[in-house]
Design an enzyme around this catalytic site. Structure first.
Site, PDB file in Angstrom:
ATOM      1  N   ARG A  94       0.861  -1.211   0.000  1.00 22.95           N
ATOM      2  CA  ARG A  94       0.000   0.000   0.000  1.00 22.95           C
ATOM      3  C   ARG A  94       0.884   1.243   0.000  1.00 22.95           C
ATOM      4  O   ARG A  94       0.612   2.214  -0.713  1.00 22.95           O
ATOM      5  CB  ARG A  94      -0.921  -0.005   1.227  1.00 22.95           C
ATOM      6  N   ASN A 148     -10.493  -4.762  -0.502  1.00 26.72           N
ATOM      7  CA  ASN A 148     -10.425  -3.622  -1.424  1.00 26.72           C
ATOM      8  C   ASN A 148      -9.486  -3.880  -2.585  1.00 26.72           C
ATOM      9  O   ASN A 148      -8.679  -4.811  -2.526  1.00 26.72           O
ATOM     10  CB  ASN A 148      -9.942  -2.391  -0.638  1.00 26.72           C
ATOM     11  N   CYS A 171     -19.025  -2.306   1.719  1.00 21.96           N
ATOM     12  CA  CYS A 171     -18.098  -1.242   2.133  1.00 21.96           C
ATOM     13  C   CYS A 171     -18.711  -0.524   3.335  1.00 21.96           C
ATOM     14  O   CYS A 171     -19.912  -0.269   3.356  1.00 21.96           O
ATOM     15  CB  CYS A 171     -17.902  -0.274   0.974  1.00 21.96           C
ATOM     16  N   ASP A 172     -17.850  -0.170   4.293  1.00 21.23           N
ATOM     17  CA  ASP A 172     -18.369   0.463   5.514  1.00 21.23           C
ATOM     18  C   ASP A 172     -18.403   1.988   5.452  1.00 21.23           C
ATOM     19  O   ASP A 172     -18.791   2.639   6.409  1.00 21.23           O
ATOM     20  CB  ASP A 172     -17.570   0.000   6.733  1.00 21.23           C
ATOM     21  N   HIS A 201     -17.005   3.732  -3.253  1.00 21.93           N
ATOM     22  CA  HIS A 201     -16.172   4.909  -2.999  1.00 21.93           C
ATOM     23  C   HIS A 201     -16.394   5.980  -4.059  1.00 21.93           C
ATOM     24  O   HIS A 201     -15.467   6.735  -4.400  1.00 21.93           O
ATOM     25  CB  HIS A 201     -14.677   4.532  -2.920  1.00 21.93           C
ATOM     26  N   TYR A 264     -14.950   9.774  -0.346  1.00 22.91           N
ATOM     27  CA  TYR A 264     -13.910   9.416  -1.326  1.00 22.91           C
ATOM     28  C   TYR A 264     -13.960  10.262  -2.597  1.00 22.91           C
ATOM     29  O   TYR A 264     -12.988  10.284  -3.357  1.00 22.91           O
ATOM     30  CB  TYR A 264     -13.990   7.926  -1.684  1.00 22.91           C
ATOM     31  N   ARG A 284      -0.573   7.554   3.985  1.00 24.50           N
ATOM     32  CA  ARG A 284      -1.558   6.920   4.864  1.00 24.50           C
ATOM     33  C   ARG A 284      -1.114   5.526   5.338  1.00 24.50           C
ATOM     34  O   ARG A 284      -1.337   5.151   6.483  1.00 24.50           O
ATOM     35  CB  ARG A 284      -2.906   6.844   4.133  1.00 24.50           C
TER      36      ARG A 284
HETATM   37  N1  LIG Z   1     -14.741  -2.573   2.123  1.00 22.06           N
HETATM   38  C1  LIG Z   1     -14.434  -1.695   3.058  1.00 22.06           C
HETATM   39  O1  LIG Z   1     -15.102  -0.699   3.233  1.00 22.06           O
HETATM   40  C2  LIG Z   1     -13.228  -1.913   3.897  1.00 22.06           C
HETATM   41  C3  LIG Z   1     -13.065  -1.267   5.122  1.00 22.06           C
HETATM   42  C4  LIG Z   1     -11.885  -1.470   5.829  1.00 22.06           C
HETATM   43  C5  LIG Z   1     -10.909  -2.329   5.332  1.00 22.06           C
HETATM   44  N2  LIG Z   1     -11.122  -2.937   4.140  1.00 22.06           N
HETATM   45  C6  LIG Z   1     -10.164  -3.884   3.581  1.00 22.06           C
HETATM   46  O2  LIG Z   1      -9.972  -4.944   4.503  1.00 22.06           O
HETATM   47  C7  LIG Z   1      -8.715  -5.566   4.219  1.00 22.06           C
HETATM   48  C8  LIG Z   1      -7.883  -5.699   5.472  1.00 22.06           C
HETATM   49  O3  LIG Z   1      -7.325  -4.459   5.826  1.00 22.06           O
HETATM   50  P1  LIG Z   1      -6.200  -4.313   6.933  1.00 22.06           P
HETATM   51  O4  LIG Z   1      -5.752  -2.905   6.917  1.00 22.06           O
HETATM   52  O5  LIG Z   1      -6.665  -4.872   8.202  1.00 22.06           O
HETATM   53  O6  LIG Z   1      -5.044  -5.217   6.305  1.00 22.06           O
HETATM   54  P2  LIG Z   1      -3.997  -6.175   7.035  1.00 22.06           P
HETATM   55  O7  LIG Z   1      -2.827  -6.274   6.122  1.00 22.06           O
HETATM   56  O8  LIG Z   1      -3.795  -5.747   8.437  1.00 22.06           O
HETATM   57  O9  LIG Z   1      -4.754  -7.587   7.097  1.00 22.06           O
HETATM   58  C9  LIG Z   1      -4.973  -8.386   5.999  1.00 22.06           C
HETATM   59  C10 LIG Z   1      -4.637  -9.832   6.343  1.00 22.06           C
HETATM   60  O10 LIG Z   1      -4.901 -10.620   5.177  1.00 22.06           O
HETATM   61  C11 LIG Z   1      -3.904 -11.631   5.099  1.00 22.06           C
HETATM   62  N3  LIG Z   1      -3.861 -12.148   3.729  1.00 22.06           N
HETATM   63  C12 LIG Z   1      -3.283 -11.585   2.648  1.00 22.06           C
HETATM   64  N4  LIG Z   1      -3.508 -12.355   1.559  1.00 22.06           N
HETATM   65  C13 LIG Z   1      -4.244 -13.413   1.974  1.00 22.06           C
HETATM   66  C14 LIG Z   1      -4.811 -14.535   1.321  1.00 22.06           C
HETATM   67  N5  LIG Z   1      -4.657 -14.717   0.013  1.00 22.06           N
HETATM   68  N6  LIG Z   1      -5.528 -15.416   2.050  1.00 22.06           N
HETATM   69  C15 LIG Z   1      -5.689 -15.248   3.385  1.00 22.06           C
HETATM   70  N7  LIG Z   1      -5.174 -14.208   4.060  1.00 22.06           N
HETATM   71  C16 LIG Z   1      -4.466 -13.289   3.359  1.00 22.06           C
HETATM   72  C17 LIG Z   1      -2.640 -10.958   5.581  1.00 22.06           C
HETATM   73  O11 LIG Z   1      -1.691 -11.913   5.999  1.00 22.06           O
HETATM   74  C18 LIG Z   1      -3.169 -10.094   6.724  1.00 22.06           C
HETATM   75  O12 LIG Z   1      -3.089 -10.746   7.954  1.00 22.06           O
HETATM   76  C19 LIG Z   1      -8.083  -4.696   3.129  1.00 22.06           C
HETATM   77  O13 LIG Z   1      -8.401  -5.222   1.860  1.00 22.06           O
HETATM   78  C20 LIG Z   1      -8.770  -3.377   3.314  1.00 22.06           C
HETATM   79  O14 LIG Z   1      -8.689  -2.571   2.196  1.00 22.06           O
HETATM   80  C21 LIG Z   1     -12.257  -2.744   3.436  1.00 22.06           C
HETATM   81  O1  LIG Z   2      -6.852   4.625   5.648  1.00 26.86           O
HETATM   82  P1  LIG Z   2      -7.417   3.618   6.555  1.00 26.86           P
HETATM   83  O2  LIG Z   2      -6.731   2.269   6.431  1.00 26.86           O
HETATM   84  O3  LIG Z   2      -7.594   4.080   7.968  1.00 26.86           O
HETATM   85  O4  LIG Z   2      -8.916   3.373   6.093  1.00 26.86           O
HETATM   86  C1  LIG Z   2      -9.195   2.946   4.814  1.00 26.86           C
HETATM   87  C2  LIG Z   2     -10.585   2.388   4.805  1.00 26.86           C
HETATM   88  O5  LIG Z   2     -11.472   3.477   5.027  1.00 26.86           O
HETATM   89  C3  LIG Z   2     -12.864   3.201   4.981  1.00 26.86           C
HETATM   90  O6  LIG Z   2     -13.225   2.336   6.034  1.00 26.86           O
HETATM   91  C4  LIG Z   2     -13.314   2.638   7.407  1.00 26.86           C
HETATM   92  C5  LIG Z   2     -12.153   2.489   8.305  1.00 26.86           C
HETATM   93  O7  LIG Z   2     -11.182   1.653   7.836  1.00 26.86           O
HETATM   94  C6  LIG Z   2     -12.699   1.991   9.642  1.00 26.86           C
HETATM   95  O8  LIG Z   2     -11.741   2.096  10.650  1.00 26.86           O
HETATM   96  C7  LIG Z   2     -14.028   2.652   9.950  1.00 26.86           C
HETATM   97  O9  LIG Z   2     -14.233   2.833  11.292  1.00 26.86           O
HETATM   98  O10 LIG Z   2     -14.178   3.873   9.287  1.00 26.86           O
HETATM   99  C8  LIG Z   2     -13.771   3.968   7.884  1.00 26.86           C
HETATM  100  C9  LIG Z   2     -14.848   4.614   7.140  1.00 26.86           C
HETATM  101  O11 LIG Z   2     -15.917   3.770   6.995  1.00 26.86           O
HETATM  102  C10 LIG Z   2     -13.198   2.577   3.661  1.00 26.86           C
HETATM  103  O12 LIG Z   2     -14.548   2.241   3.559  1.00 26.86           O
HETATM  104  C11 LIG Z   2     -12.334   1.358   3.400  1.00 26.86           C
HETATM  105  O13 LIG Z   2     -12.672   0.813   2.156  1.00 26.86           O
HETATM  106  C12 LIG Z   2     -10.875   1.720   3.472  1.00 26.86           C
HETATM  107  O14 LIG Z   2     -10.076   0.562   3.366  1.00 26.86           O
HETATM  108 MN   LIG Z   3     -14.796   1.019   1.654  1.00 24.01          MN
END
Ligand SMILES: NC(=O)c1ccc[n+]([C@@H]2O[C@H](COP(=O)([O-])OP(=O)(O)OC[C@H]3O[C@@H](n4cnc5c(N)ncnc54)[C@H](O)[C@@H]3O)[C@@H](O)[C@H]2O)c1
Ligand SMILES: O=P(O)(O)OC[C@H]1O[C@H](O[C@H]2[C@H](O)[C@@H](O)[C@@H](O)O[C@@H]2CO)[C@H](O)[C@@H](O)[C@@H]1O
Ligand SMILES: [Mn+2]
Length: 442
Positions: A94, A148, A171-172, A201, A264, A284
């Site tokens: 990232r 994501n 998505c949250d 987003h 976003y 970030r």
């Molecule tokens: N949709 C949303 O609104 C939303 C909100 C918040 C976070 N996210 C997403 O959630 C995910 C997690 O975020 P994070 O910051 O906690 O990341 P992170 O790196 O802390 O955690 C991700 C975990 O996934 C594991 N991983 C990677 N590839 C894998 C695979 N192929 N199979 C099983 N495990 C695997 C990693 O080892 C790690 O422990 C990200 O994709 C982030 O963008 C989405």
């Molecule tokens: O830059 P980050 O890693 O702090 O956040 C990226 C994500 O932002 C949105 O999600 C969440 C956030 O991660 C969570 O902590 C929550 O409480 O609030 C945010 C807003 O909903 C976004 O929807 C994700 O897709 C991003 O990965």
């Molecule tokens: Mn999102």
């Protein structure tokens, strides 16, 4: 009430502990028999798992089994729900995504612009493999995906698994924004009835009602403009970066007062200002490594060392509770309203039928039932069509391993536009993503 068997994929995630708190908070409405953690990184997984084991012993005595594994069969056999939150390449990649884009003077962001494209091209392969693995062992499990960039992941999964109707991308961000609306309006967030349309987003709230059907939209807009807008969910309320983002959303509303924007949109509507605000040496990703990730790692280590979680302040956050409440609605046919990603199919008649759109839907045991949005005005349609073309072009590029289509995709993106820049950025991203991307043919 039938008890559910759940597997959390990417259980080493920084969001896992919050999600576990949400499972505990919702245990009467979403009762679990079994929880399994699955991750490819043993070390990341073990820290969260050992802390969770202690937490569950203290707060979830009804749970019959908790385990963690890196074995797919063990993880995916006979499960009802699969919650997915993986990050291919981790936060280290990232940071690369964000820095490479900024080096070229364009937005460096997790899911928007070149960063989002790079991340998408890493996520697609793992997500396709994962869905195949889950389906091999649990053909009927609900797969709820947070991974994501959700827009690109949803587009790719919809093409690869067009008949899979138990796969839902969520998505949250909309619900997190609604928490701030609720605070301003003095009502409970779950009593807000939103009307919303867009891509992930990349969308707008058109109306905000309360449960009684009162239209609160204009009052809300006035309050945001007059008194400000700030993040209120516990997880982001004190985060300076999120505070700036919500403040910018207020500016967007002043500039474009028709609808309430997803935060976003700042990256697409004010790209130069977003670039100026960034410190390329402390993007970030680095803030998350030093902030949320450190906080979660320290928290888990303290719980493990002390053998108890009783001394810790643990919170249910919007991320976890949204996933769990959506699962409840699907499992028990509650038909509750959530904003989710679905195939358009006429929901927005003046957008392509195959677009993955983000709209309100009732979640039932036979899947999401989206509400009709109707035709959208030209300004939003134009913006969405450009972004949709970019997203679909990224997925085309992936499946066809076409270098040309990657350059075209970034040229379509509002954060880039210049074809020269698009090509230079693609070339740098190819080098940085050598371990993760398919080989693109020139
Ligand atoms: N949709 C949303 O609104 C939303 C909100 C918040 C976070 N996210 C997403 O959630 C995910 C997690 O975020 P994070 O910051 O906690 O990341 P992170 O790196 O802390 O955690 C991700 C975990 O996934 C594991 N991983 C990677 N590839 C894998 C695979 N192929 N199979 C099983 N495990 C695997 C990693 O080892 C790690 O422990 C990200 O994709 C982030 O963008 C989405
Ligand atoms: O830059 P980050 O890693 O702090 O956040 C990226 C994500 O932002 C949105 O999600 C969440 C956030 O991660 C969570 O902590 C929550 O409480 O609030 C945010 C807003 O909903 C976004 O929807 C994700 O897709 C991003 O990965
Ligand atoms: Mn999102």
């Amino acid at each position: 009430m039938r008890k559910q068997r759940l597997v959390v994929v990417g259980s080493g995630s920084t969001y896992t502990m919050g999600m576990m708190m949400s499972l505990i908070a919702e245990k009467d409405r979403f009762p679990l028999k079994e929880v399994v953690f699955y991750d490819t990184d043993e070390q990341r997984q073990e820290r969260n798992a050992k802390a969770t084991e202690i937490l569950f012993k203290e707060r979830y005595s009804e749970l019959e089994s908790f385990s963690y594994t890196t074995d797919k069969k063990e993880a995916f056999e006979n499960v009802d729900f699969v919650f997915v939150q993986i990050r291919t390449g981790g936060l280290a990649m990232r940071e690369q995504d964000e820095q490479i884009a900024l080096r070229h003077g364009v937005v460096g962001q997790e899911t928007c612009g070149p960063g989002g494209m790079a991340y998408g091209l890493r996520s697609i392969k793992d997500m396709i493999e994962l869905v195949n693995d889950v389906r091999r062992f649990s053909p009927n499990a609900w797969i709820l995906n947070y991974t994501n960039p959700a827009a690109i992941v949803a587009e790719a999964l919809n093409r690869e698994f067009p008949k899979d109707d138990r796969l839902l991308n969520i998505c949250d961000m909309p619900i997190a924004i609604m928490i701030s609306y609720a605070k301003i309006l003095g009502i409970d967030v779950w009593d807000i009835v939103p009307e919303y349309f867009g891509l992930n987003h990349f969308g707008w709230f058109t109306k905000i009602y309360d449960k009684e059907g009162n239209d609160l939209t204009e009052r809300l807009k006035e309050r945001i403009i007059d008194t400000g807008f700030s993040p209120e969910d516990e997880a982001i309320a004190n985060d300076i970066s999120w505070q700036k983002t919500f403040d910018q959303a207020r500016q967007m509303l002043i500039d474009f007062p028709e609808f309430l924007p997803n935060t976003y949109l700042q990256y697409y509507l004010y790209p130069e200002a977003m670039v100026e605000k960034e410190d390329p040496n402390h993007t970030r990703a680095r803030q998350v490594i030093e902030g949320r990730q450190k906080h979660v790692h320290d928290l888990c280590e303290r719980i493990i060392d002390k053998g108890t979680a009783r001394e810790e302040e643990l919170h249910v956050d919007v991320h976890g509770v949204f996933m769990v409440k959506a699962a409840e609605s699907l499992a028990y046919n509650l038909g509750e309203r959530f904003i989710v990603l679905v195939e358009n199919n006429g929901v927005i008649p003046n957008l392509p039928a195959n677009a993955m759109v983000e709209v309100p839907a009732l979640l039932t045991s036979s899947g999401p039932k989206p509400f009709s949005v109707g035709e959208i005005p030209t300004f939003y349609k134009g913006l969405i069509e450009g972004q949709l073309a970019y997203e679909q072009q990224v997925v085309d590029a992936y499946f066809e391993t076409s270098y040309q289509k990657l350059v075209q995709a970034l040229t379509l993106n509002r954060t880039v536009i210049s074809a020269t820049k698009a090509k230079e950025i693609v070339d740098d991203l190819i080098v940085a993503n050598e371990k993760y991307w398919p080989r693109f043919k020139k």
